[in-house]
Scaffold this active site. Structure first.
Site, PDB file in Angstrom:
ATOM      1  N   ASP A   1      57.866  64.284  31.703  1.00  0.00           N
ATOM      2  CA  ASP A   1      57.380  64.124  33.088  1.00  0.00           C
ATOM      3  C   ASP A   1      56.747  62.794  33.141  1.00  0.00           C
ATOM      4  O   ASP A   1      55.772  62.405  33.772  1.00  0.00           O
ATOM      5  CB  ASP A   1      56.267  65.114  33.536  1.00  0.00           C
ATOM      6  CG  ASP A   1      56.803  66.578  33.548  1.00  0.00           C
ATOM      7  OD1 ASP A   1      57.930  66.956  33.277  1.00  0.00           O
ATOM      8  OD2 ASP A   1      55.990  67.488  33.902  1.00  0.00           O
TER       9      ASP A   1
ATOM     10  N   LYS B   1      61.935  71.698  35.742  1.00  0.00           N
ATOM     11  CA  LYS B   1      61.206  72.813  35.695  1.00  0.00           C
ATOM     12  C   LYS B   1      60.129  72.829  36.916  1.00  0.00           C
ATOM     13  O   LYS B   1      59.818  71.748  37.589  1.00  0.00           O
ATOM     14  CB  LYS B   1      60.343  72.826  34.410  1.00  0.00           C
ATOM     15  CG  LYS B   1      59.535  71.675  34.421  1.00  0.00           C
ATOM     16  CD  LYS B   1      58.383  71.530  33.032  1.00  0.00           C
ATOM     17  CE  LYS B   1      57.528  70.276  33.045  1.00  0.00           C
ATOM     18  NZ  LYS B   1      56.803  70.387  33.851  1.00  0.00           N
TER      19      LYS B   1
ATOM     20  N   CYS C   1      51.261  69.452  30.889  1.00  0.00           N
ATOM     21  CA  CYS C   1      52.661  69.744  30.503  1.00  0.00           C
ATOM     22  C   CYS C   1      53.066  69.386  29.058  1.00  0.00           C
ATOM     23  O   CYS C   1      53.919  69.958  28.616  1.00  0.00           O
ATOM     24  CB  CYS C   1      53.563  69.126  31.479  1.00  0.00           C
ATOM     25  SG  CYS C   1      53.527  69.885  33.133  1.00  0.00           S
TER      26      CYS C   1
END
Ligand code: VGL
Ligand code: ZN
Length: 236
Positions: A41, A139, A184
């Site tokens: 990310d 995701k 994450c």
């Protein structure tokens, strides 16, 4: 044994007793052909000026760019939410960002709207230079469910397919970097352990959000699950 050797051995033992971390730091970790770097990310939403900017988030980019050539295998992830996503505070009347709510799968932290599919905010950081990356996995695209982990969505049942991809390619060890350490990155690292991988998190290639002590808690949980905490300088 010669006297000189004995003296050296004695010195090393003494050093290990006084400062074990110095001796540990000397051991370099060399990524093998069956290792993969996972870059979590590193998107505009989590960088300076983004909708959910992580403090110091931009600082991971040069560290990751420098690590990349040591890896034959690189996977990049993107948080990729629908508009009106279940993890957005704006979805619930009266709720504010960083409060929580109960959803079917458990407690959900509510975030500002972030990383909406197809927006510039959801794009990868433009300074990120990973020309050899082989897979970009998205995701968090199910409207009613979050997914911090790149392996499993928040119900701990729905697979993203990443474990199958990595196993299908013979990957045994993964090195996790990116944003955010306590969400994450941590969930990805812990689920990778659960899926049977050897897992390193490269700390200086991550930054955390640190919501109510979540950063220290995440390191504690990761360590308990056998995730190894290293620095980019530990990579050979
Ligand atoms: C993340 C909060 C919400 C992350 C994603 O990438 O760590 N954190 N969505
Ligand atoms: Zn998100």
């Amino acid at each position: 044994m010669q006297r000189r050797t004995i003296l050296h051995a004695g010195a090393a033992l003494g050093l290990a007793a006084i400062a074990p971390q110095l001796v540990w730091a000397a051991a370099k970790v060399k990524p093998a052909g069956n290792s993969a770097l996972i870059v979590v990310d590193v998107q505009n939403c989590f960088l300076d000026g983004g909708t959910l900017a992580v403090k110091g988030g931009n600082e991971v980019i040069p560290v990751i760019n420098k690590l990349a050539p040591a890896f034959d295998n690189i996977v990049v992830t993107q948080d990729w939410h629908t508009a009106g996503h279940a993890s957005f505070a704006s979805t619930y009347p009266g709720k504010k960002p960083f409060e929580t709510t109960k959803l079917k799968y458990g407690t959900q932290v509510l975030w500002p709207d972030h990383c909406v599919q197809g927006t510039d905010d959801a794009g990868l950081g433009k300074e990120l230079a990973l020309p050899t990356a082989q897979l970009i996995i998205r995701k968090g695209f199910h409207k009613d469910m979050d997914s911090y982990s790149a392996f499993e969505e928040a119900d701990h049942k729905t697979a993203t397919g990443l474990a199958g991809y990595l196993k299908g390619r013979g990957i045994k060890t993964i090195f996790v970097t990116g944003l955010a350490t306590d969400f994450c990155v941590a969930w990805t690292a812990m689920d990778a352990r659960k899926a049977g991988f050897e897992v390193y998190v490269i700390e200086d290639a991550t930054r955390g959000i640190d919501l109510n002590g979540s950063l220290a808690a995440a390191w504690k949980q990761m360590t308990a699950k056998g995730v190894k905490r290293i620095q980019s300088s530990d990579i050979a």
